[in-house]
Design a protein around this motif. Structure first.
Motif, PDB file in Angstrom:
ATOM      1  N   VAL B 106       0.844  -1.198   0.000  1.00  0.00           N
ATOM      2  CA  VAL B 106       0.000   0.000   0.000  1.00  0.00           C
ATOM      3  C   VAL B 106       0.879   1.248   0.000  1.00  0.00           C
ATOM      4  N   ALA B 107       1.895   1.251   0.876  1.00  0.00           N
ATOM      5  CA  ALA B 107       2.781   2.416   0.954  1.00  0.00           C
ATOM      6  C   ALA B 107       3.553   2.590  -0.355  1.00  0.00           C
ATOM      7  N   TYR B 108       3.999   1.469  -0.934  1.00  0.00           N
ATOM      8  CA  TYR B 108       4.757   1.509  -2.182  1.00  0.00           C
ATOM      9  C   TYR B 108       3.906   2.084  -3.304  1.00  0.00           C
ATOM     10  N   PHE B 109       2.640   1.640  -3.353  1.00  0.00           N
ATOM     11  CA  PHE B 109       1.729   2.167  -4.367  1.00  0.00           C
ATOM     12  C   PHE B 109       1.571   3.678  -4.199  1.00  0.00           C
ATOM     13  N   LEU B 110       1.333   4.119  -2.961  1.00  0.00           N
ATOM     14  CA  LEU B 110       1.119   5.545  -2.704  1.00  0.00           C
ATOM     15  C   LEU B 110       2.354   6.363  -3.050  1.00  0.00           C
ATOM     16  N   ALA B 111       3.531   5.847  -2.690  1.00  0.00           N
ATOM     17  CA  ALA B 111       4.747   6.644  -2.825  1.00  0.00           C
ATOM     18  C   ALA B 111       5.272   6.654  -4.259  1.00  0.00           C
ATOM     19  N   PHE B 112       5.152   5.530  -4.974  1.00  0.00           N
ATOM     20  CA  PHE B 112       5.824   5.438  -6.266  1.00  0.00           C
ATOM     21  C   PHE B 112       4.887   5.386  -7.466  1.00  0.00           C
ATOM     22  N   HIS B 113       3.598   5.120  -7.240  1.00  0.00           N
ATOM     23  CA  HIS B 113       2.722   4.991  -8.402  1.00  0.00           C
ATOM     24  C   HIS B 113       1.676   6.089  -8.501  1.00  0.00           C
ATOM     25  N   VAL B 114       1.427   6.809  -7.389  1.00  0.00           N
ATOM     26  CA  VAL B 114       0.502   7.927  -7.465  1.00  0.00           C
ATOM     27  C   VAL B 114       1.325   9.140  -7.860  1.00  0.00           C
ATOM     28  N   ARG B 115       0.917   9.816  -8.948  1.00  0.00           N
ATOM     29  CA  ARG B 115       1.837  10.788  -9.530  1.00  0.00           C
ATOM     30  C   ARG B 115       1.768  12.178  -8.919  1.00  0.00           C
ATOM     31  N   THR B 116       0.547  12.647  -8.577  1.00  0.00           N
ATOM     32  CA  THR B 116       0.481  13.997  -8.027  1.00  0.00           C
ATOM     33  C   THR B 116       0.477  13.942  -6.505  1.00  0.00           C
ATOM     34  N   SER B 117       1.085  14.959  -5.885  1.00  0.00           N
ATOM     35  CA  SER B 117       1.178  14.924  -4.422  1.00  0.00           C
ATOM     36  C   SER B 117      -0.179  15.182  -3.775  1.00  0.00           C
ATOM     37  N   SER B 118      -1.080  15.910  -4.455  1.00  0.00           N
ATOM     38  CA  SER B 118      -2.399  16.120  -3.842  1.00  0.00           C
ATOM     39  C   SER B 118      -3.183  14.816  -3.822  1.00  0.00           C
ATOM     40  N   MET B 119      -3.067  14.022  -4.910  1.00  0.00           N
ATOM     41  CA  MET B 119      -3.739  12.717  -4.928  1.00  0.00           C
ATOM     42  C   MET B 119      -3.139  11.825  -3.840  1.00  0.00           C
ATOM     43  N   GLN B 120      -1.807  11.895  -3.681  1.00  0.00           N
ATOM     44  CA  GLN B 120      -1.139  11.134  -2.629  1.00  0.00           C
ATOM     45  C   GLN B 120      -1.723  11.464  -1.259  1.00  0.00           C
ATOM     46  N   MET B 121      -1.880  12.788  -0.996  1.00  0.00           N
ATOM     47  CA  MET B 121      -2.404  13.205   0.306  1.00  0.00           C
ATOM     48  C   MET B 121      -3.824  12.697   0.515  1.00  0.00           C
ATOM     49  N   VAL B 122      -4.655  12.799  -0.545  1.00  0.00           N
ATOM     50  CA  VAL B 122      -6.047  12.361  -0.416  1.00  0.00           C
ATOM     51  C   VAL B 122      -6.097  10.862  -0.105  1.00  0.00           C
ATOM     52  N   LEU B 123      -5.349  10.064  -0.876  1.00  0.00           N
ATOM     53  CA  LEU B 123      -5.380   8.611  -0.669  1.00  0.00           C
ATOM     54  C   LEU B 123      -4.792   8.250   0.696  1.00  0.00           C
ATOM     55  N   PHE B 124      -3.747   8.984   1.104  1.00  0.00           N
ATOM     56  CA  PHE B 124      -3.161   8.715   2.416  1.00  0.00           C
ATOM     57  C   PHE B 124      -4.162   9.031   3.529  1.00  0.00           C
ATOM     58  N   LEU B 125      -4.892  10.139   3.375  1.00  0.00           N
ATOM     59  CA  LEU B 125      -5.919  10.489   4.365  1.00  0.00           C
ATOM     60  C   LEU B 125      -6.986   9.408   4.440  1.00  0.00           C
ATOM     61  N   ILE B 126      -7.390   8.891   3.267  1.00  0.00           N
ATOM     62  CA  ILE B 126      -8.402   7.830   3.243  1.00  0.00           C
ATOM     63  C   ILE B 126      -7.920   6.648   4.095  1.00  0.00           C
ATOM     64  N   CYS B 127      -6.619   6.359   4.016  1.00  0.00           N
ATOM     65  CA  CYS B 127      -6.062   5.256   4.808  1.00  0.00           C
ATOM     66  C   CYS B 127      -5.986   5.598   6.294  1.00  0.00           C
ATOM     67  N   THR B 128      -5.846   6.892   6.619  1.00  0.00           N
ATOM     68  CA  THR B 128      -5.608   7.283   8.011  1.00  0.00           C
ATOM     69  C   THR B 128      -6.897   7.462   8.807  1.00  0.00           C
ATOM     70  N   VAL B 129      -7.973   7.883   8.125  1.00  0.00           N
ATOM     71  CA  VAL B 129      -9.202   8.228   8.839  1.00  0.00           C
ATOM     72  C   VAL B 129      -9.704   7.118   9.784  1.00  0.00           C
ATOM     73  N   PRO B 130      -9.766   5.851   9.334  1.00  0.00           N
ATOM     74  CA  PRO B 130     -10.274   4.826  10.252  1.00  0.00           C
ATOM     75  C   PRO B 130      -9.461   4.703  11.541  1.00  0.00           C
ATOM     76  N   PHE B 131      -8.162   5.052  11.445  1.00  0.00           N
ATOM     77  CA  PHE B 131      -7.302   4.994  12.621  1.00  0.00           C
ATOM     78  C   PHE B 131      -7.808   5.934  13.708  1.00  0.00           C
ATOM     79  N   LEU B 132      -8.493   7.011  13.304  1.00  0.00           N
ATOM     80  CA  LEU B 132      -8.965   7.993  14.275  1.00  0.00           C
ATOM     81  C   LEU B 132     -10.414   7.742  14.680  1.00  0.00           C
TER      82      LEU B 132
END
Lengths: 272, 303
Positions: B106-132
């Motif tokens: 999952v981290a590899y996909f986010l870091a190396f395959h998602v091209r724009t940093s805003s998309m990276q942030m959005v997808l990363f947030l999607i992964c983080t929300v359940p943690f909270l």
């Protein structure tokens, strides 16, 4: 950087990522849907009609435990933990920028706070209060127990923030004649404000949902997660899901507002 | 989230001449004091007390200051304790392997395959929300999915794959592992993502230019550089699983045991010295595991 067309690896990993997101959110959406179960519906699918019956049920005190009271306690506790976490983490972050005797042991004490099993913290604080002859309560022993969980996160975040913080800004402010308090207030604070809001979000959310450390230290009155935990063993109607939906939506709301605030601050800063 | 490399910031502060000034280290002590006081009172002191109490005598009503070792000999001499420890370690190893695998990809996909940093942030947030959100809610949300009349079983029966609902989906070791993976994978994703974002992309380009296939880049460049993130994620996941009692209790329906659950039961029976002896053993075990992992990684450099 990557200008070549998407590789096969990309599609495989994209599907894997999508499945992971479904795995994360799927079960959650199941209980959100089921909380709108009709009055005669059960704990599983199919939906037996659609109603707000279980949400109304939630508001009657006799149906579940003390939902309103536990919610108010969790809210008050979460807000106090948030304030203390932000202040103490900020101060510790500032302290760790300098070398001082005991900095390394204090840092590892914070890490230890993260790795010591929650039940052990719970037991230790319980025994401590017993030996001191103080009744454990959600605002004293549970408050301290939750801080041992939220503070390490706050301290580590601030540590990371100040690792990347260039002292050139402060030097410039000082060269222009700002006192150290003015430098902090007008230069450092605005720059780290988004991170502080992030620490606040962690402090509040981790406290609001904390369970393992609170269980043995909350004393007579339950916080909301403890109330839900008690319900899992003796409530067999969708009112459990209604409660889950309400608290989850509240968490989502808190996260959305905070993330919005961080984006707003960042945008204002880059525009300025 | 962190893309910049760390810079050394602890240059000595310049002393200012005008006005009254404390020496800089004094200010640092003052700033570090609240953290020390809180952790001292609610972590250090309780831990010391646990170590002391583990040598005390007790009966059904109270505990008595003493120096006895039977709390240790009783718990370590019992076959049930050893089985419980083995069971907890088994959960830790299985959950660690799965979260490491899922977390890395999952981290590899986010870091190396998602091209724009805003998309990276959005997808990363999607992964983080359940943690909270609440762990308890996330646990019970498996009930309508895995239960006897749950989604999975209805689908299996309807598809004709099984004739009767599968019983081991819920209230089993399988359910415990699944729920733990569900709860703790984020603790693996975040540190690995953080490390991957700090890998200099020029290294990947250089490897490509030198003729490495993307598989070779992954094995020989990215994976070695991702080790610190994996180590930090491992610390989180292993300590969380070793400390877990609620997931084991709720998801196994009381059929499985963990060390923390055993301690919780001793505490509800007011056998505090026995629980304290267990706490000391568990703490030593966990700290040894963490110390072992810390030999691979310096946390301070990774933040």
């Amino acid at each position: 950087m990557h200008r070549e067309p998407r590789s096969r690896e990309f599609y495989v990993l994209a599907i894997f990522f999508a499945l992971f997101v479904v795995f994360l959110y799927g079960p959650l959406s199941a209980i959100i849907i089921l909380s709108f179960q009709g009055p005669n519906g059960g704990l599983t699918f199919p939906l037996n009609g659609v109603s707000l019956h279980w949400f109304a049920n939630l508001m009657q005190t006799q149906a579940v435990g003390d939902f309103g009271g536990s919610f108010r306690r969790s809210l008050a506790l979460g807000l106090s933990v948030m304030v203390v976490t932000v202040l103490v983490s900020l101060l510790a972050g500032l302290a760790f920028r300098r070398r001082f005797l005991g900095a390394t042991p204090l840092f590892y004490l914070s890490v230890a706070s993260l790795v010591v099993p929650s039940i052990i913290v719970s037991l230790g604080i319980g025994v401590l209060f017993q030996q001191l002859g103080i009744q454990p309560a959600w605002y004293s022993s549970a408050f301290g127990a939750q801080l041992t969980w939220t503070l390490p996160f706050g301290v580590l975040i601030m540590f990371a923030v100040f690792n990347r913080f260039s002292p050139a800004y402060e030097e410039a402010a000082r060269d222009l004649g700002a006192s150290s308090w003015q430098t902090f207030l007008h230069v450092v604070l605005p720059m780290i404000a988004p991170s502080l809001i992030g620490v606040g979000l962690f402090g509040f959310s981790l406290s609001y949902d904390e369970f393992a450390r609170t269980l043995m230290t909350a004393g007579t009155y339950n916080t909301l997660p403890l109330e839900i935990y008690a319900m899992t063993t003796n409530v067999t109607t969708p009112v459990l899901y209604a409660l889950g939906t309400v608290t989850t939506l509240f968490s989502f709301l808190v996260i959305a507002v905070t993330v919005g605030a961080i984006f707003y601050l960042n945008r204002r800063r880059t525009r300025a | 989230m962190a893309t910049m490399t760390s810079t050394e910031t602890d240059k000595p502060q310049r002393a200012r001449s005008e006005g009254f000034r404390f020496p800089p280290t004094f200010a640092a002590y003052l700033q570090a004091l609240p953290l020390f006081l809180i952790l001292g009172a609610f972590l250090l002191l309780p831990l010391l007390l646990i170590a002391v109490v583990s040598f005390w005598d007790y009966d059904f009503a109270a505990m008595y200051p003493d120096f006895v070792t039977f709390n240790y000999t009783e718990t370590l001499g019992s076959w049930v304790t050893w089985q419980t420890y083995l069971n907890t370690l088994k959960f830790a190893v299985i959950v660690w392997l799965i979260t490491l695998f899922v977390g890395f990809w999952v981290a590899y996909f986010l870091a190396f395959h998602v091209r724009t940093s805003s998309m990276q942030m959005v997808l990363f947030l999607i992964c983080t929300v359940p943690f909270l959100t609440s762990n308890i809610i996330r646990m019970i949300s498996w009930i309508p999915v895995l239960g006897r009349n749950g989604l999975v079983n209805s689908a299996l029966v309807e598809a004709g794959l099984v004739s009767a609902p599968v019983e081991w989906l819920l209230y089993s070791d399988f359910a415990v592992v699944l729920a733990m993976v569900h709860l703790y994978t984020l603790f693996m994703v975040t540190p690995i993502f953080n490390t991957l974002m700090r890998i200099d992309r020029a290294l990947v380009e250089a490897a490509r230019d030198a003729g490495a296939s993307s598989f070779q880049v992954l094995i020989n460049v990215i994976l070695p550089l991702a080790k610190p993130g994996m180590a930090i994620g491992t610390i989180f996941v292993v300590t969380l699983v070793m400390a877990d009692f609620s997931t084991v209790q709720v998801m196994s329906g009381g059929q499985s045991a963990s060390v923390a659950l055993m301690m919780k039961n001793q505490m509800s029976l007011l056998q505090y010295p026995a629980a304290a002896a267990n706490a000391v053993v568990l703490l030593v075990l966990v700290l040894m595991m963490v110390a072992g992992i810390l030999r691979i990684v310096d946390i301070r450099k990774e933040l």
